[in-house]
Design an enzyme around this catalytic site. Structure first.
Site, PDB file in Angstrom:
ATOM      1  N   ASP A 114      30.855   8.922 -29.480  1.00  0.00           N
ATOM      2  CA  ASP A 114      30.436   8.214 -28.260  1.00  0.00           C
ATOM      3  C   ASP A 114      30.038   6.684 -28.836  1.00  0.00           C
ATOM      4  O   ASP A 114      29.475   6.598 -29.708  1.00  0.00           O
ATOM      5  CB  ASP A 114      29.184   8.834 -27.800  1.00  0.00           C
ATOM      6  CG  ASP A 114      28.582   8.391 -26.383  1.00  0.00           C
ATOM      7  OD1 ASP A 114      29.546   7.737 -25.898  1.00  0.00           O
ATOM      8  OD2 ASP A 114      27.380   8.579 -26.296  1.00  0.00           O
TER       9      ASP A 114
ATOM     10  N   GLU B 179      35.227   7.483 -27.908  1.00  0.00           N
ATOM     11  CA  GLU B 179      34.796   6.745 -26.674  1.00  0.00           C
ATOM     12  C   GLU B 179      35.285   5.160 -26.778  1.00  0.00           C
ATOM     13  O   GLU B 179      34.532   4.380 -27.282  1.00  0.00           O
ATOM     14  CB  GLU B 179      33.508   7.136 -26.105  1.00  0.00           C
ATOM     15  CG  GLU B 179      33.564   6.411 -24.687  1.00  0.00           C
ATOM     16  CD  GLU B 179      31.825   6.084 -24.395  1.00  0.00           C
ATOM     17  OE1 GLU B 179      31.350   6.166 -23.413  1.00  0.00           O
ATOM     18  OE2 GLU B 179      31.189   6.061 -25.511  1.00  0.00           O
TER      19      GLU B 179
END
Length: 573
Positions: A213, A239
């Protein structure tokens, strides 16, 4: 990543814990292959016990390749009032609001037993920006995490990412604080060791991959150095949100692992609000940020469903049709999303006792459980892997159809009225059950089929499976028989059908046919049975201890027709 909500949402997932001793690899491990066959499903904000049950009851039988779970590390606590506290790590101990280390370990083992890999949401760009107490009862302050990090482990002097930095200054994007979150100095070997130690701990528990992330806020050099310290070869997907004209781009990260393709969902939102006929050429030429072999694609995720950049479950039929298209179209590693329902975009999932997430209940309207609507398409996706698109049809507007080699065919109707016509499917002659439910499809010797595609609906068929649960297709001399049994079970039980013909296991429970719980309490499977034959059968429950419970006498019995399909609607007795 401009507003507070979006920035906190896309900040880094809770990857925090106590000091960890790290085994250091001599060289960077190879990138593991995506979890093929079968797509990824993201069960966002589900607790570990619920994920475990879903692996056994739905994901494994449907054929999902991997489940992506929420951050397992201890995080700052907002008492359950918001969802984003899990993205402010406090330490790397497995004491999250989704369960403790034992529950996490049991979940991983249960999913593996069901044939499903596990990917953990991993965040190590930053720590907290607020709060002083974690879900695990740990006390901390910003820049001071006893036993783990002190002020010397963060970028200094501190600075804050400004909106203009994304286009003007990539260094600030990767070295300044994201919405006030304490930005770890990932260039420090000590910090890298703590991060790698945490990831290696998860790998030792069986985790197969990591969703990184906020990777955009960590330099590729730092990520490569952390990857070099990992044991094994976990599958990595990162991400990195694409923005036009930005200094940091997804392509800069493909040497480390796969990348989340955010443009994909944005484009499909446009098309399903316009004319899906254009999708015949859908691919990287449309401005997608990374090539197919490096892309993880999705219709939405927990950030985009809230910020309006993509469709979400509230779009109803169009959302479902977009997911059907994704699972049928050959681009990237597909990921299906299931979260919880919401009206307040910051509200947390259902919880109790200070914010600990309660078990998922797919029947109470609080969880979308959308992945259960895609179980038939998962079978389609697995069957057509590696094949090319052919036999394209469109009506010049919002009805399309195409085949995938000689393995599968799908028609999608994004219009307000049903469409009946003869399509060229490219499939062998035979009768196929619809992977999305509804009437079976009969393909002629020339590969054509007369099909009615319902308004705002779809029809999908494939060789080697049928219906919303994996099962064989019909062949000459056989009848596709749908078994729909209403059965109440307890955790760990599964339902099977067994009978006196070989296709139903010849009364041997070890060879019984598994039913899917995707429509619980109705358990379903479609089985090819000999035509014109009297068949006796019963339902059985296989219990967690390995024992078998038979329903009461007498045996059920019916005679299959000479052709077409048959349906048995039963209730456990």
């Amino acid at each position: 990543m401009r507003s507070y909500k979006l920035l906190v949402a896309t900040a880094l997932s809770a990857l925090v814990s106590a000091l960890v001793v790290v085994p250091v690899a001599l060289s960077a491990p190879a990138q593991a292959a995506p979890p093929t066959p079968g797509p990824i499903v993201k069960l966002w904000s589900w607790n570990w016990n619920s994920v475990a049950r879903e692996c056994t009851d739905v994901l494994g039988p449907a054929g999902y390749g991997a489940v992506q779970v929420s951050p397992p590390g201890d995080s700052m606590s907002k008492g359950g009032s918001v969802w984003w506290d899990i993205y402010q790590p406090a330490r790397y101990t497995l004491a999250s609001k989704f369960g403790d280390e034992n529950a996490f370990r049991n979940m991983v083992n249960t999913c593996h037993a069901a044939g499903v890999k596990v990917h953990a949401d991993a965040v190590f760009n930053h720590m907290t920006g607020q709060g002083s107490t974690s879900y695990g009862g740990y006390t901390f302050s910003k820049y001071n995490y006893p036993g783990l990090y002190s002020a010397a482990d963060f970028h200094s002097p501190t600075c804050t990412i400004n909106g203009s930095d994304y286009t003007n200054d990539g260094w600030r994007v990767q070295n300044c604080e994201l919405v006030g979150l304490a930005d770890l100095n990932t260039g420090s070997d000590y910090v890298r060791n703590q991060i790698a130690g945490y990831l290696n701990k998860l790998t030792s528990l069986g985790v197969d991959g990591f969703r990184i992330d906020g990777a955009k806020h960590i330099s590729p050099t730092d990520l490569a150095a952390i990857k070099a310290k990992l044991t094994g070869s976990p599958y990595i997907h990162q991400e990195v949100i694409y923005g036009a004209g930005e200094a940091i781009t997804p392509s800069q990260y493909t040497g480390i692992g796969d990348v989340h393709e955010f443009v994909y969902g944005r484009k499909l939102k446009e098309q399903f609000a316009g004319q899906i006929k254009n999708l015949q050429s859908f691919g990287q030429s449309w401005g997608l940020s990374v090539p197919s072999d490096k892309a993880v694609v999705f219709i939405d995720n927990h950030d985009t469903e809230r910020n309006g950049s993509t469709m979400n479950y509230k779009y109803g039929d169009a959302y479902k049709l977009a997911n059907v298209f994704m699972l049928a179209w050959p681009y990237g590693t597909q990921r299906v999303y299931s979260g919880f329902t919401w009206s307040n975009s910051e509200a947390g999932p259902p919880s109790a006792n200070g914010g600990f997430v309660t078990d998922t209940n797919c029947g109470n309207g609080q969880w979308t459980c959308f992945h259960r609507q895609m179980t038939g398409m998962v079978g389609f996706n697995r069957a057509v892997a590696g094949t090319s698109v052919g036999n394209w049809y469109d009506n010049g507007n919002n009805v399309i159809a195409f085949s995938r080699g000689a393995k599968g065919w799908v028609a999608i109707n994004n219009e307000g009225g049903s469409v009946t016509r003869t399509f060229t499917t490219g499939l062998p002659a035979g009768t196929y059950a619809n992977d999305l439910g509804g009437a079976a499809v009969t393909v002629s010797s020339g590969g054509t089929a007369s099909v009615t595609v319902p308004a705002k609906g779809a029809v999908a068929i494939h060789v080697g499976g049928s219906g919303p649960s994996p099962s064989p297709t019909v062949t000459p001399g056989k009848v596709a028989t749908s078994f729909n049994a209403t059965v109440t079970t307890v955790w760990g039980q599964n339902v099977f059908v067994v009978g006196d013909v070989a296709e139903l296991g010849s009364w041997n429970p070890a060879n019984a046919v598994a039913l899917s719980s995707a429509a619980y309490p109705v358990w379903k499977a479609t089985v090819n049975l000999p035509s014109g034959t009297t068949v006796s059968y019963k339902y059985i429950k296989k219990n967690p201890d390995g024992s078998v419970t038979w329903e009461s006498d007498p045996n059920r019995s019916f005679t299959t027709p000479s052709g077409g399909t048959a349906t048995r609607n039963d209730t456990w007795r």
